[in-house]
Design a protein around this motif. Sequence first.
Motif, PDB file in Angstrom:
ATOM      1  N   MET A 167       0.957  -8.953  -4.441  1.00 56.86           N
ATOM      2  CA  MET A 167       1.007  -7.509  -4.512  1.00 56.86           C
ATOM      3  C   MET A 167       0.077  -7.082  -5.636  1.00 56.86           C
ATOM      4  N   SER A 168      -0.633  -6.002  -5.436  1.00 53.75           N
ATOM      5  CA  SER A 168      -1.561  -5.550  -6.461  1.00 53.75           C
ATOM      6  C   SER A 168      -0.806  -5.068  -7.693  1.00 53.75           C
ATOM      7  N   GLU A 169      -1.483  -5.111  -8.823  1.00 51.65           N
ATOM      8  CA  GLU A 169      -0.881  -4.618 -10.062  1.00 51.65           C
ATOM      9  C   GLU A 169      -0.504  -3.150  -9.927  1.00 51.65           C
ATOM     10  N   GLN A 170      -1.360  -2.382  -9.261  1.00 52.52           N
ATOM     11  CA  GLN A 170      -1.086  -0.955  -9.082  1.00 52.52           C
ATOM     12  C   GLN A 170       0.223  -0.752  -8.321  1.00 52.52           C
ATOM     13  N   ALA A 171       0.426  -1.519  -7.250  1.00 49.32           N
ATOM     14  CA  ALA A 171       1.646  -1.384  -6.454  1.00 49.32           C
ATOM     15  C   ALA A 171       2.868  -1.811  -7.258  1.00 49.32           C
ATOM     16  N   LEU A 172       2.737  -2.876  -8.036  1.00 46.74           N
ATOM     17  CA  LEU A 172       3.862  -3.340  -8.837  1.00 46.74           C
ATOM     18  C   LEU A 172       4.328  -2.278  -9.822  1.00 46.74           C
ATOM     19  N   HIS A 173       3.374  -1.631 -10.480  1.00 46.94           N
ATOM     20  CA  HIS A 173       3.728  -0.664 -11.512  1.00 46.94           C
ATOM     21  C   HIS A 173       4.146   0.686 -10.941  1.00 46.94           C
ATOM     22  N   GLY A 211       6.011   1.031  -8.249  1.00 47.04           N
ATOM     23  CA  GLY A 211       7.262   0.921  -7.507  1.00 47.04           C
ATOM     24  C   GLY A 211       7.074   1.096  -6.017  1.00 47.04           C
ATOM     25  N   ILE A 212       5.968   0.613  -5.474  1.00 44.78           N
ATOM     26  CA  ILE A 212       5.622   0.789  -4.066  1.00 44.78           C
ATOM     27  C   ILE A 212       5.972  -0.481  -3.303  1.00 44.78           C
ATOM     28  N   SER A 213       6.518  -0.330  -2.106  1.00 44.22           N
ATOM     29  CA  SER A 213       6.819  -1.489  -1.270  1.00 44.22           C
ATOM     30  C   SER A 213       5.531  -2.152  -0.809  1.00 44.22           C
ATOM     31  N   ALA A 214       5.610  -3.462  -0.622  1.00 47.34           N
ATOM     32  CA  ALA A 214       4.479  -4.218  -0.107  1.00 47.34           C
ATOM     33  C   ALA A 214       4.956  -5.036   1.078  1.00 47.34           C
ATOM     34  N   TYR A 215       4.038  -5.354   1.971  1.00 44.61           N
ATOM     35  CA  TYR A 215       4.383  -6.006   3.226  1.00 44.61           C
ATOM     36  C   TYR A 215       3.522  -7.244   3.434  1.00 44.61           C
ATOM     37  N   SER A 216       4.088  -8.222   4.141  1.00 43.82           N
ATOM     38  CA  SER A 216       3.339  -9.400   4.554  1.00 43.82           C
ATOM     39  C   SER A 216       3.739  -9.722   5.990  1.00 43.82           C
ATOM     40  N   LEU A 217       2.914 -10.507   6.657  1.00 41.91           N
ATOM     41  CA  LEU A 217       3.187 -10.889   8.032  1.00 41.91           C
ATOM     42  C   LEU A 217       4.285 -11.948   8.055  1.00 41.91           C
ATOM     43  N   ASP A 218       5.287 -11.753   8.909  1.00 47.22           N
ATOM     44  CA  ASP A 218       6.348 -12.744   9.069  1.00 47.22           C
ATOM     45  C   ASP A 218       5.700 -14.031   9.590  1.00 47.22           C
ATOM     46  N   PRO A 224       1.902 -10.260  -0.090  1.00 43.55           N
ATOM     47  CA  PRO A 224       2.309  -8.884   0.219  1.00 43.55           C
ATOM     48  C   PRO A 224       1.277  -7.855  -0.247  1.00 43.55           C
ATOM     49  N   LEU A 225       1.046  -6.869   0.593  1.00 45.89           N
ATOM     50  CA  LEU A 225       0.111  -5.786   0.294  1.00 45.89           C
ATOM     51  C   LEU A 225       0.803  -4.446   0.506  1.00 45.89           C
ATOM     52  N   SER A 226       0.473  -3.487  -0.349  1.00 47.20           N
ATOM     53  CA  SER A 226       0.978  -2.130  -0.181  1.00 47.20           C
ATOM     54  C   SER A 226       0.074  -1.393   0.814  1.00 47.20           C
ATOM     55  N   ALA A 227       0.513  -0.235   1.253  1.00 48.09           N
ATOM     56  CA  ALA A 227      -0.313   0.594   2.136  1.00 48.09           C
ATOM     57  C   ALA A 227      -1.636   0.928   1.455  1.00 48.09           C
TER      58      ALA A 227
END
Length: 103
Positions: free
Chosen positions: A1-7, A9-16, A56-59
């Motif tokens: 997950m990117s640092e920006q997303a971590l800070h 509080g944004i959800s991140a997604y990965s492929l099952d 995991p990646l955020s939108a």
Amino acid sequence: MSEQALHAGISAYSLDPDIRIERLEDLSLAFHRQSGETHVLAADTEIILSTLGDTPLSAQDIAARLVAEHGALESEDGDPLTLIEARLQELHRLGIALRRPSA
């Protein structure tokens, strides 16, 4: 997950990892090995899935990657980021994408 997303509080997604994506001419399918379900993917959903992997990646992360690969993003519904987030939530509900909730 990117640092920006971590800070932020944004959800991140990965492929099952149980998902197998198959491209058949102009149609893409997602097969969930564990449940046996097959889903027909819309073109925009397929593009979003192509950016997902184990990390995991955020939108916002996905949008940045798509811009880097394809140029400017456009959406008939307005904001492309809103469309990406909506598609990620749909993919999560279907069991195709895993979500790591915000901390």
